[in-house]
Design an enzyme around this catalytic site. Structure first.
Site, PDB file in Angstrom:
ATOM      1  N   SER A 136      21.472 -16.029 -11.553  1.00 44.46           N
ATOM      2  CA  SER A 136      21.500 -17.486 -11.618  1.00 44.46           C
ATOM      3  C   SER A 136      21.485 -18.032 -10.202  1.00 44.46           C
ATOM      4  O   SER A 136      21.950 -17.361  -9.256  1.00 44.46           O
ATOM      5  CB  SER A 136      22.784 -17.951 -12.323  1.00 44.46           C
ATOM      6  OG  SER A 136      22.988 -19.347 -12.167  1.00 44.46           O
ATOM      7  N   TYR A 149      31.895 -17.358 -13.680  1.00 41.87           N
ATOM      8  CA  TYR A 149      30.464 -17.269 -13.937  1.00 41.87           C
ATOM      9  C   TYR A 149      29.725 -17.003 -12.629  1.00 41.87           C
ATOM     10  O   TYR A 149      28.878 -16.109 -12.550  1.00 41.87           O
ATOM     11  CB  TYR A 149      29.949 -18.550 -14.586  1.00 41.87           C
ATOM     12  CG  TYR A 149      28.459 -18.522 -14.848  1.00 41.87           C
ATOM     13  CD1 TYR A 149      27.947 -17.854 -15.951  1.00 41.87           C
ATOM     14  CD2 TYR A 149      27.565 -19.145 -13.980  1.00 41.87           C
ATOM     15  CE1 TYR A 149      26.578 -17.801 -16.187  1.00 41.87           C
ATOM     16  CE2 TYR A 149      26.196 -19.103 -14.205  1.00 41.87           C
ATOM     17  CZ  TYR A 149      25.709 -18.431 -15.306  1.00 41.87           C
ATOM     18  OH  TYR A 149      24.351 -18.366 -15.536  1.00 41.87           O
TER      19      TYR A 149
END
Length: 253
Positions: A136, A149
């Site tokens: 990401s 995350y």
């Protein structure tokens, strides 16, 4: 990468980016299987003609059973995409966040490792193949409301680099897909700047099909994240993103 004659497994492909990539690979001429936990989504994908397999990346026996089922049906499997993941908010002032951190790490990082471990002997035995890991933009430019995350995706990036080095000479490549915010599962409501899914998939598949395929699949929308430190914008951008801490309960003022 020639995307037209591959046999692809997308783990975590029952929705969002994974589901769209499955459709794109299939449209290009590849045989595609999808694995995930949602039985309804798997049934829908099976109705579309995809191979559909139940797999929970947090459960080792589930991964092993799915691996065996996939290879029994698709012995020519040459591409494994590992993208199962969760995005969860955490308030680090509250020790109760630890359960969220544990769930995030178990799914995003350890889940990726479980899948890679399950299929490495097969791909190495073939002498050819590709792992596609999914990180990401947040791996490179943290989003403060989702600390675990960010940490998990940064870890998958580092793991991908090490995996590539260890598999060098085996014929098995490692490609890292680095999405920015993409308008799936309500992301467009949280982030009005999220990249439309169709636009992301088109650009990502174009990059995947390049010869040679880049080690990192970086669409234009993620470049500001990937190169923030190099470009000297990191501190400013993290400060801007820290304003989103108002998303956390108790920090709305």
């Amino acid at each position: 990468m020639d995307i037209s004659h591959r046999t692809v497994l997308i783990v975590g492909g029952t929705s969002g980016i994974g589901r769209e990539l499955a459709r794109r690979f299939a449209a290009a001429g590849s045989t595609v299987a999808v694995a995930g936990r949602d039985p309804r989504s798997l049934a829908d994908l099976a109705a579309e003609g995809f191979g559909a397999f139940t797999l929970d990346v947090t459960d080792g026996p589930s991964v092993t059973a799915a691996r065996d089922a996939v290879l029994a049906r698709h012995p020519d499997l040459d591409t494994v995409v590992t993208m199962a993941g969760v995005m969860l908010l955490e308030d680090l002032r509250d020790p109760a966040h630890f359960d969220t951190a544990r769930t995030t790490i178990d799914t995003n990082l350890l889940g990726t490792i479980r899948v890679i471990d399950a299929f490495t002997p097969h791909l190495v035995g073939r002498g050819a193949g590709t792992f596609v890991t999914v990180t990401s933009g947040i791996a490179f430019l943290p989003f403060p409301p989702m600390p675990s995350y960010a940490a998990s995706k940064a870890a998958v990036h580092a793991y991908s680099e090490a995996l590539r080095a260890q598999l060098d000479g085996t014929g098995v490549g490692v490609v890292e897909l680095v999405p920015p915010a993409v308008a799936t599962a309500g992301q467009e409501k949280v982030n009005p700047h999220a990249l439309p899914l169709d636009d992301f998939a088109t650009e990502a598949m174009d990059l995947l099909s390049a010869d040679p395929t880049p080690r990192e699949i970086l669409v234009k929308g993620v470049l500001m994240h990937r190169w923030a430190e190099r470009d000297g914008t990191y501190d400013e951008l993290v400060a801007q993103r820290s304003q989103a801490l108002t998303m956390l309960p108790g920090r709305r003022s």
